[in-house]
Write an enzyme that holds these catalytic residues in place. Structure first.
Site, PDB file in Angstrom:
ATOM      1  N   ALA A   1      63.172  28.823   2.655  1.00 35.94           N
ATOM      2  CA  ALA A   1      62.541  30.085   3.040  1.00 35.94           C
ATOM      3  C   ALA A   1      62.217  30.955   1.838  1.00 35.94           C
ATOM      4  O   ALA A   1      61.605  32.015   1.978  1.00 35.94           O
ATOM      5  CB  ALA A   1      63.461  30.848   3.992  1.00 35.94           C
TER       6      ALA A   1
ATOM      7  N   LYS B   1      59.138  23.388  -3.698  1.00 41.27           N
ATOM      8  CA  LYS B   1      59.465  23.989  -2.407  1.00 41.27           C
ATOM      9  C   LYS B   1      60.872  24.590  -2.475  1.00 41.27           C
ATOM     10  O   LYS B   1      61.730  24.093  -3.190  1.00 41.27           O
ATOM     11  CB  LYS B   1      59.377  22.924  -1.310  1.00 41.27           C
ATOM     12  CG  LYS B   1      57.965  22.376  -1.109  1.00 41.27           C
ATOM     13  CD  LYS B   1      57.956  21.086  -0.302  1.00 41.27           C
ATOM     14  CE  LYS B   1      58.468  19.916  -1.129  1.00 41.27           C
ATOM     15  NZ  LYS B   1      58.352  18.621  -0.433  1.00 41.27           N
TER      16      LYS B   1
ATOM     17  N   ARG C   1      69.864   1.039   8.752  1.00 45.66           N
ATOM     18  CA  ARG C   1      68.639   0.575   8.091  1.00 45.66           C
ATOM     19  C   ARG C   1      68.890  -0.551   7.088  1.00 45.66           C
ATOM     20  O   ARG C   1      67.982  -0.916   6.339  1.00 45.66           O
ATOM     21  CB  ARG C   1      67.968   1.754   7.378  1.00 45.66           C
ATOM     22  CG  ARG C   1      68.707   2.209   6.146  1.00 45.66           C
ATOM     23  CD  ARG C   1      68.316   3.569   5.596  1.00 45.66           C
ATOM     24  NE  ARG C   1      66.918   3.891   5.542  1.00 45.66           N
ATOM     25  CZ  ARG C   1      66.468   5.106   5.218  1.00 45.66           C
ATOM     26  NH1 ARG C   1      67.336   6.068   4.919  1.00 45.66           N
ATOM     27  NH2 ARG C   1      65.179   5.347   5.171  1.00 45.66           N
TER      28      ARG C   1
ATOM     29  N   ALA D   1      60.024  19.447   7.723  1.00 45.89           N
ATOM     30  CA  ALA D   1      59.459  20.682   7.159  1.00 45.89           C
ATOM     31  C   ALA D   1      58.738  20.384   5.851  1.00 45.89           C
ATOM     32  O   ALA D   1      57.583  20.786   5.649  1.00 45.89           O
ATOM     33  CB  ALA D   1      60.560  21.716   6.942  1.00 45.89           C
ATOM     34  N   GLY D   2      59.407  19.686   4.944  1.00 44.98           N
ATOM     35  CA  GLY D   2      58.790  19.366   3.661  1.00 44.98           C
ATOM     36  C   GLY D   2      57.651  18.374   3.786  1.00 44.98           C
ATOM     37  O   GLY D   2      56.643  18.478   3.072  1.00 44.98           O
ATOM     38  N   ASP D   3      57.787  17.414   4.694  1.00 51.05           N
ATOM     39  CA  ASP D   3      56.745  16.397   4.880  1.00 51.05           C
ATOM     40  C   ASP D   3      55.450  17.032   5.372  1.00 51.05           C
ATOM     41  O   ASP D   3      54.357  16.684   4.923  1.00 51.05           O
ATOM     42  CB  ASP D   3      57.201  15.340   5.891  1.00 51.05           C
ATOM     43  CG  ASP D   3      58.544  14.736   5.539  1.00 51.05           C
ATOM     44  OD1 ASP D   3      58.861  14.651   4.341  1.00 51.05           O
ATOM     45  OD2 ASP D   3      59.275  14.354   6.471  1.00 51.05           O
TER      46      ASP D   3
ATOM     47  N   GLY E   1      59.643   9.136   9.742  1.00 52.18           N
ATOM     48  CA  GLY E   1      60.094   8.770   8.407  1.00 52.18           C
ATOM     49  C   GLY E   1      59.299   9.597   7.420  1.00 52.18           C
ATOM     50  O   GLY E   1      58.139   9.922   7.678  1.00 52.18           O
TER      51      GLY E   1
ATOM     52  N   ARG F   1      67.884  11.574  -1.879  1.00 55.73           N
ATOM     53  CA  ARG F   1      68.871  11.187  -0.867  1.00 55.73           C
ATOM     54  C   ARG F   1      69.915  10.292  -1.537  1.00 55.73           C
ATOM     55  O   ARG F   1      69.787   9.065  -1.556  1.00 55.73           O
ATOM     56  CB  ARG F   1      68.190  10.450   0.289  1.00 55.73           C
ATOM     57  CG  ARG F   1      67.182  11.289   1.052  1.00 55.73           C
ATOM     58  CD  ARG F   1      67.848  12.424   1.818  1.00 55.73           C
ATOM     59  NE  ARG F   1      66.885  13.210   2.574  1.00 55.73           N
ATOM     60  CZ  ARG F   1      66.269  14.295   2.136  1.00 55.73           C
ATOM     61  NH1 ARG F   1      66.519  14.726   0.898  1.00 55.73           N
ATOM     62  NH2 ARG F   1      65.427  14.966   2.895  1.00 55.73           N
TER      63      ARG F   1
ATOM     64  N   THR G   1      57.468   9.665   4.555  1.00 55.15           N
ATOM     65  CA  THR G   1      56.075   9.457   4.162  1.00 55.15           C
ATOM     66  C   THR G   1      55.177   9.190   5.365  1.00 55.15           C
ATOM     67  O   THR G   1      53.983   9.498   5.330  1.00 55.15           O
ATOM     68  CB  THR G   1      55.946   8.300   3.156  1.00 55.15           C
ATOM     69  OG1 THR G   1      56.516   7.111   3.718  1.00 55.15           O
ATOM     70  CG2 THR G   1      56.646   8.639   1.838  1.00 55.15           C
TER      71      THR G   1
END
Length: 301
Positions: free
Chosen positions: A228, A225, A103, A256-258, A29, A167, A31
């Site tokens: 690439a 961010k 969820r 990738a961002g996390d 997840g 999201r 965070t």
């Protein structure tokens, strides 16, 4: 005395595809992923803790055990009777992922229901980290409670870091999402947005536009961010640009961002030097996307 990196949000059951075509059950997840990497990157002077809510069933027990086994403090995880945890399934197409989620009954939706519990958790936090997903799963009342607690902790000296992680499917409208994201920015010291999302939902024409919008909300440090592409950072009005090395063997872009956020913060909070912090974030993200799943052991090649 140890400093606490307190990450807030929802850890979920992850069903991730394997090379053989089967699915592997894990836990991840946004965070939580950042907390996972932070634990591997930060020295032992930091207590990496996770604040969420889970149920009282077996899968919740397994999740809490997994979080603890990673060296992450589970003392701020609430138990919610009659609830369970969320689940998502990853599908890959040439390294790009799509998700299916279950969820709606997740206990994490109740993580901010108790103001006293939040106040107690935030009292020891040197850094508070949360995301747009952390906010999207909450009721409007719980969001307000969380904002109040974060603002109070910031006033008491905590550094607040926010990843908008947009999201739209989790929100009742794009307008609610945009308004809440900017409210969150207003209680944050560092914001770590992704340009593609910001351009889509805020209409930003460049990463500079994204950075300036958040700076206009009072954010001191904004790191945009850009996949690439060139990373754009605005720190106290000073612009820094960094171009990551190209990656040709992308396997799975999950987390990738996390992971970028974890490595960037580990470097920046120690040195306050943007360029090596941006490089550290990009290097870890590059390593993560060449392997399957959200979580990789940084001790492996």
């Amino acid at each position: 005395m140890k400093k606490t990196f307190l990450s807030i949000g929802e850890c979920m059951v992850e069903m991730a595809p394997t090379a053989s075509g089967d699915y592997h059950l894990g836990f991840a997840g946004d965070t939580f992923n950042t907390a996972w990497y932070a634990r591997q990157l930060y020295d032992q002077d930091w207590d990496i803790a996770y604040l969420t809510a889970v149920g009282e069933d077996l899968i919740s027990d397994q999740m809490v055990s997994f979080i603890g086994s990673a060296g992450i403090n589970t003392g701020f995880i609430q138990r919610q009777p009659g609830c369970t945890v969320g689940l998502y399934l990853i599908q890959l197409d040439n390294g790009e992922r799509s998700f299916a989620y279950w969820r709606s009954d997740s206990a994490a939706r109740r993580l901010a229901n108790d103001p006293a519990r939040l106040e107690a958790a935030f009292a020891s936090a040197g850094l508070i980290y949360f995301s747009g997903i952390s906010l999207a799963i909450l009721s409007p009342c719980s969001r307000s409670t969380l904002f109040d607690a974060i603002a109070a902790a910031r006033q008491n000296g905590a550094t607040v870091v926010f990843d908008p992680n947009l999201r739209p499917r989790l929100w009742d409208s794009h307008n609610t999402m945009r308004q809440t994201i900017m409210t969150a920015a207003g209680v944050s010291d560092i914001v770590l947005p992704s340009y593609e999302d910001e351009a889509t939902f805020f209409g930003d024409e460049s990463p500079d536009d994204t950075a300036q919008r958040y700076a206009g909300a009072g954010v001191e440090t904004v790191v945009v961010k850009n996949g690439a592409g060139e990373i754009f950072a605005l720190d106290k009005g000073r612009i820094t640009r960094f171009t990551p090395n190209p990656i040709t063997s992308i396997v799975d872009t999950t987390a990738a961002g996390d992971s970028f956020n974890a490595a960037f913060l580990a470097s920046y909070l120690k040195s306050a030097d943007l360029m090596p912090a941006l490089a550290a974030g990009a290097d870890l993200a590059a390593k993560v996307i060449t392997q399957r799943g959200a979580l990789i052991d940084l001790g492996t090649p």
